[in-house]
Design an enzyme around this catalytic site. Structure first.
Site, PDB file in Angstrom:
ATOM      1  N   HIS A  12       0.859  -1.196  -0.167  1.00 26.42           N
ATOM      2  CA  HIS A  12       0.013  -0.291  -0.373  1.00 26.42           C
ATOM      3  C   HIS A  12       0.690   1.362  -0.076  1.00 26.42           C
ATOM      4  CE1 HIS A  12       0.998  -0.410   4.341  1.00 26.42           C
ATOM      5  NE2 HIS A  12       0.896   0.931   4.420  1.00 26.42           N
ATOM      6  N   GLY A  14       3.408   1.318  -1.776  1.00 26.46           N
ATOM      7  CA  GLY A  14       4.071   2.032  -3.770  1.00 26.46           C
ATOM      8  C   GLY A  14       3.160   2.725  -4.163  1.00 26.46           C
ATOM      9  N   VAL A  16       1.486   2.025  -7.068  1.00 22.67           N
ATOM     10  CA  VAL A  16       0.098   0.856  -7.397  1.00 22.67           C
ATOM     11  C   VAL A  16      -0.552   1.040  -5.924  1.00 22.67           C
ATOM     12  CG1 VAL A  16      -1.097  -0.378  -8.477  1.00 22.67           C
ATOM     13  CG2 VAL A  16       0.908   0.128  -9.494  1.00 22.67           C
ATOM     14  N   SER A 108       2.679  -7.414 -15.957  1.00 21.69           N
ATOM     15  CA  SER A 108       3.505  -5.918 -16.950  1.00 21.69           C
ATOM     16  C   SER A 108       3.516  -6.462 -18.089  1.00 21.69           C
ATOM     17  CB  SER A 108       4.041  -6.168 -16.082  1.00 21.69           C
ATOM     18  OG  SER A 108       5.328  -4.985 -17.264  1.00 21.69           O
ATOM     19  N   SER A 109       3.287  -5.089 -18.909  1.00 22.49           N
ATOM     20  CA  SER A 109       3.342  -5.285 -20.307  1.00 22.49           C
ATOM     21  C   SER A 109       4.908  -5.791 -20.004  1.00 22.49           C
ATOM     22  CB  SER A 109       2.668  -3.859 -21.195  1.00 22.49           C
ATOM     23  OG  SER A 109       4.066  -3.337 -20.427  1.00 22.49           O
ATOM     24  N   TYR A 137      11.865 -10.423 -13.850  1.00 19.55           N
ATOM     25  CA  TYR A 137      11.045  -9.872 -13.443  1.00 19.55           C
ATOM     26  C   TYR A 137       9.534 -10.336 -14.189  1.00 19.55           C
ATOM     27  CZ  TYR A 137       7.702  -6.251 -12.675  1.00 19.55           C
ATOM     28  OH  TYR A 137       6.809  -5.577 -12.267  1.00 19.55           O
ATOM     29  N   LYS A 141       7.132 -12.356 -12.720  1.00 18.55           N
ATOM     30  CA  LYS A 141       5.048 -12.476 -13.244  1.00 18.55           C
ATOM     31  C   LYS A 141       4.543 -13.146 -13.661  1.00 18.55           C
ATOM     32  CE  LYS A 141       4.636  -8.345 -10.773  1.00 18.55           C
ATOM     33  NZ  LYS A 141       3.136  -8.346  -9.720  1.00 18.55           N
ATOM     34  N   THR A 165       0.663  -1.162 -18.626  1.00 16.88           N
ATOM     35  CA  THR A 165       1.370  -0.706 -19.155  1.00 16.88           C
ATOM     36  C   THR A 165       2.801  -0.068 -17.946  1.00 16.88           C
ATOM     37  OG1 THR A 165       2.243   0.159 -20.930  1.00 16.88           O
ATOM     38  CG2 THR A 165       0.474   1.719 -20.319  1.00 16.88           C
ATOM     39  N   ASN A 166       3.770   0.831 -19.287  1.00 14.60           N
ATOM     40  CA  ASN A 166       4.559   1.566 -17.661  1.00 14.60           C
ATOM     41  C   ASN A 166       3.884   2.559 -17.352  1.00 14.60           C
ATOM     42  OD1 ASN A 166       6.135   0.155 -19.785  1.00 14.60           O
ATOM     43  ND2 ASN A 166       7.883   1.284 -19.220  1.00 14.60           N
ATOM     44  N   ARG A 210       7.405   3.619 -25.473  1.00 13.68           N
ATOM     45  CA  ARG A 210       6.446   2.792 -24.850  1.00 13.68           C
ATOM     46  C   ARG A 210       4.695   4.043 -24.673  1.00 13.68           C
ATOM     47  NH1 ARG A 210      10.103   0.201 -25.096  1.00 13.68           N
ATOM     48  NH2 ARG A 210      11.582   0.088 -23.639  1.00 13.68           N
ATOM     49  N   ASP A 270      18.732   0.056 -24.521  1.00 11.10           N
ATOM     50  CA  ASP A 270      17.358   0.510 -24.997  1.00 11.10           C
ATOM     51  C   ASP A 270      15.987  -0.292 -24.516  1.00 11.10           C
ATOM     52  OD1 ASP A 270      17.469   3.280 -26.316  1.00 11.10           O
ATOM     53  OD2 ASP A 270      17.525   1.349 -29.057  1.00 11.10           O
TER      54      ASP A 270
HETATM   55  O1  GFB Z   1      11.315   3.279 -17.847  1.00 10.73           O
HETATM   56  P1  GFB Z   1      12.231   2.218 -18.099  1.00 10.73           P
HETATM   57  O2  GFB Z   1      13.668   2.260 -17.022  1.00 10.73           O
HETATM   58  O3  GFB Z   1      11.756   0.059 -18.304  1.00 10.73           O
HETATM   59  O4  GFB Z   1      13.275   2.593 -19.776  1.00 10.73           O
HETATM   60  P2  GFB Z   1      11.553  -0.433 -19.473  1.00 10.73           P
HETATM   61  C1  GFB Z   1      11.841   3.094 -20.445  1.00 10.73           C
HETATM   62  C2  GFB Z   1      13.556   3.644 -21.756  1.00 10.73           C
HETATM   63  O5  GFB Z   1      13.567   4.886 -21.575  1.00 10.73           O
HETATM   64  C3  GFB Z   1      14.744   2.638 -21.855  1.00 10.73           C
HETATM   65  C4  GFB Z   1      14.650   5.335 -21.478  1.00 10.73           C
HETATM   66  O6  GFB Z   1      14.828   2.873 -23.171  1.00 10.73           O
HETATM   67  C5  GFB Z   1      15.537   3.463 -21.333  1.00 10.73           C
HETATM   68  O7  GFB Z   1      16.853   3.271 -21.453  1.00 10.73           O
HETATM   69  N1  GFB Z   1      15.491   5.748 -21.015  1.00 10.73           N
HETATM   70  C6  GFB Z   1      15.688   7.270 -21.221  1.00 10.73           C
HETATM   71  C7  GFB Z   1      15.377   5.326 -18.937  1.00 10.73           C
HETATM   72  N2  GFB Z   1      16.619   7.666 -20.234  1.00 10.73           N
HETATM   73  C8  GFB Z   1      16.329   6.807 -19.506  1.00 10.73           C
HETATM   74  C9  GFB Z   1      16.699   7.188 -17.278  1.00 10.73           C
HETATM   75  O8  GFB Z   1      17.279   8.243 -17.211  1.00 10.73           O
HETATM   76  N3  GFB Z   1      16.371   6.633 -16.844  1.00 10.73           N
HETATM   77  C10 GFB Z   1      14.784   5.268 -16.814  1.00 10.73           C
HETATM   78  N4  GFB Z   1      14.809   4.086 -16.115  1.00 10.73           N
HETATM   79  N5  GFB Z   1      15.072   4.375 -18.294  1.00 10.73           N
HETATM   80  C11 GFB Z   1      10.753  -1.754 -17.770  1.00 10.73           C
HETATM   81  C12 GFB Z   1      11.159  -3.275 -17.405  1.00 10.73           C
HETATM   82  O9  GFB Z   1      10.984  -1.361 -18.716  1.00 10.73           O
HETATM   83  O10 GFB Z   1       9.398  -1.630 -17.558  1.00 10.73           O
HETATM   84  C13 GFB Z   1      10.378  -3.314 -15.960  1.00 10.73           C
HETATM   85  O11 GFB Z   1      12.643  -3.347 -17.236  1.00 10.73           O
HETATM   86  C14 GFB Z   1       8.402  -3.081 -16.141  1.00 10.73           C
HETATM   87  O12 GFB Z   1      10.434  -5.115 -16.102  1.00 10.73           O
HETATM   88  C15 GFB Z   1       8.403  -1.550 -16.482  1.00 10.73           C
HETATM   89  O13 GFB Z   1       8.201  -3.714 -17.051  1.00 10.73           O
HETATM   90  C16 GFB Z   1       7.276  -0.801 -16.380  1.00 10.73           C
HETATM   91  O14 GFB Z   1      10.452   0.231 -20.007  1.00 10.73           O
HETATM   92  O15 GFB Z   1      12.175  -0.552 -20.913  1.00 10.73           O
END
Ligand code: GFB
Length: 309
Positions: A12, A14, A16, A108-109, A137, A141, A165-166, A210, A270
């Site tokens: 509770h 976090g 979500v 998760s997506s 992960y 899941k 989704t994200n 995304r 990426d």
């Molecule tokens: O949100 P994110 O970390 O996770 O990264 P995913 C999404 C995209 O944003 C990637 C870019 O292509 C990253 O390289 N990005 C650019 C950044 N700048 C940044 C930054 O400063 N920080 C981060 N974190 N990313 C996650 C999964 O994947 O999505 C988890 O690893 C989960 O398991 C989550 O499902 C919803 O969308 O790639």
């Protein structure tokens, strides 16, 4: 659920779980039970069983999980697999043992195959190899989601599974090493503006696409589905729209009011090229998102400025 049903929100505090709490309270649910991580370690089977035996919740939102962005997922795969599998196993089994009427499990997506056709339909699950950066992960899941379905088929339970989704919004993780992209960029652009930095570094090439959903919309959806969805099939939760990371960075830059440059650090991964959910089954249940990305980022930025230390 009726307004006096005993509802357990696992996780509770976090992103979500706290949004689900806000939604339930707003809608007048009066009998919500919670435990902090310190009070109850959900990776511990005995503690979890004892809690369910004592409290006997009727409804469970399973929002407790170890989560993180691309770097955290890639760096700590053992923790992501172990902690999530333990939490799911313990909560799902205890829910069955102590007669929970209905449980909602959050997937998760990223659990869909890396190179799925887009937009991603629910039936594409387990049709191809996973994205390596979040394989641990995703495996955890998928195990939780499948376990819910197995309990339904073997024991006749009503455990529903959703694939958000994200997500982003209040109470997100803004740590630059472990956060997701939207929270990380809000902080980076904000700090660059204050410190008058010449540029902001964005990971990767900026080309991945995304889809982003405000967590208040997610909470609205899961409370709605707890009351209205009883199928064994998982359900995607998203907006049905996506943007590139470059476009996201430009949008956040504009909202924050930063005037410097954006540089892409292509030594960083990426991740999956695209993960846009097909939300036609979700829409057919009668639910649709309300918060568009620009207004969601604006309000999250306001929250960040007031609350983030
Ligand atoms: O949100 P994110 O970390 O996770 O990264 P995913 C999404 C995209 O944003 C990637 C870019 O292509 C990253 O390289 N990005 C650019 C950044 N700048 C940044 C930054 O400063 N920080 C981060 N974190 N990313 C996650 C999964 O994947 O999505 C988890 O690893 C989960 O398991 C989550 O499902 C919803 O969308 O790639």
């Amino acid at each position: 659920m009726n307004k006096h049903s005993k509802i357990y929100v696992a996780g509770h505090r976090g992103l979500v779980g706290s949004a689900i709490m806000r939604k339930l309270q707003q809608e007048g649910y009066t009998n919500i039970i919670t435990r902090t991580h310190k009070e109850l370690d959900l990776t511990n089977q005995a503690q979890t069983q004892e809690f369910f035996e004592k409290e006997k919740p009727e409804y469970v939102f399973l929002a407790a999980a170890k989560v993180g962005g691309i770097h955290a997922n890639d760096t700590y795969p053992a923790d992501f697999a172990y902690i999530n599998i333990m939490i799911e196993s313990n909560v799902i089994k205890a829910s069955y043992d102590y007669g929970v009427k209905k449980l909602l499990f959050l997937g998760s997506s990223c659990i869909y195959p890396k190179l799925c056709p887009q937009p991603i339909k629910e039936e594409y699950l387990l049709t191809g190899p996973l994205e390596k950066t979040n394989e641990a992960y995703a495996i955890a899941k998928i195990a939780g989601l499948k376990m819910c379905q197995y309990f339904n088929s073997q024991y006749g339970t009503n455990y529903i599974t959703v694939m958000p989704t994200n997500l982003y919004g209040p109470n997100d993780n803004f740590d630059l090493e472990t956060s997701h992209v939207l929270a990380a960029l809000l902080r980076k652009f904000h700090e660059a503006k204050i410190d008058k930095k010449q540029y902001v570094e964005v990971w990767g090439t900026g080309t991945p696409r995304r889809e982003f959903l405000h967590v208040d919309d997610l909470a609205d959806a899961v409370v709605y589905l707890m009351n209205n969805y009883n199928e064994n099939e998982p359900l995607n939760i998203g907006t049905g729209k996506d943007i590139t990371i470059k476009e996201l960075a430009e949008l956040i830059k504009e909202i924050v009011g930063y005037e410097g440059e954006i540089k892409f650090d292509t030594t960083k991964p990426d991740g999956t090229p695209r993960k846009l959910l097909d939300v036609s089954r979700l829409h057919a249940t009668g639910w649709k998102h309300k918060i568009e990305l620009r207004e969601g980022i604006q309000s999250t930025y306001e929250w960040f400025k007031e609350n983030w230390k």
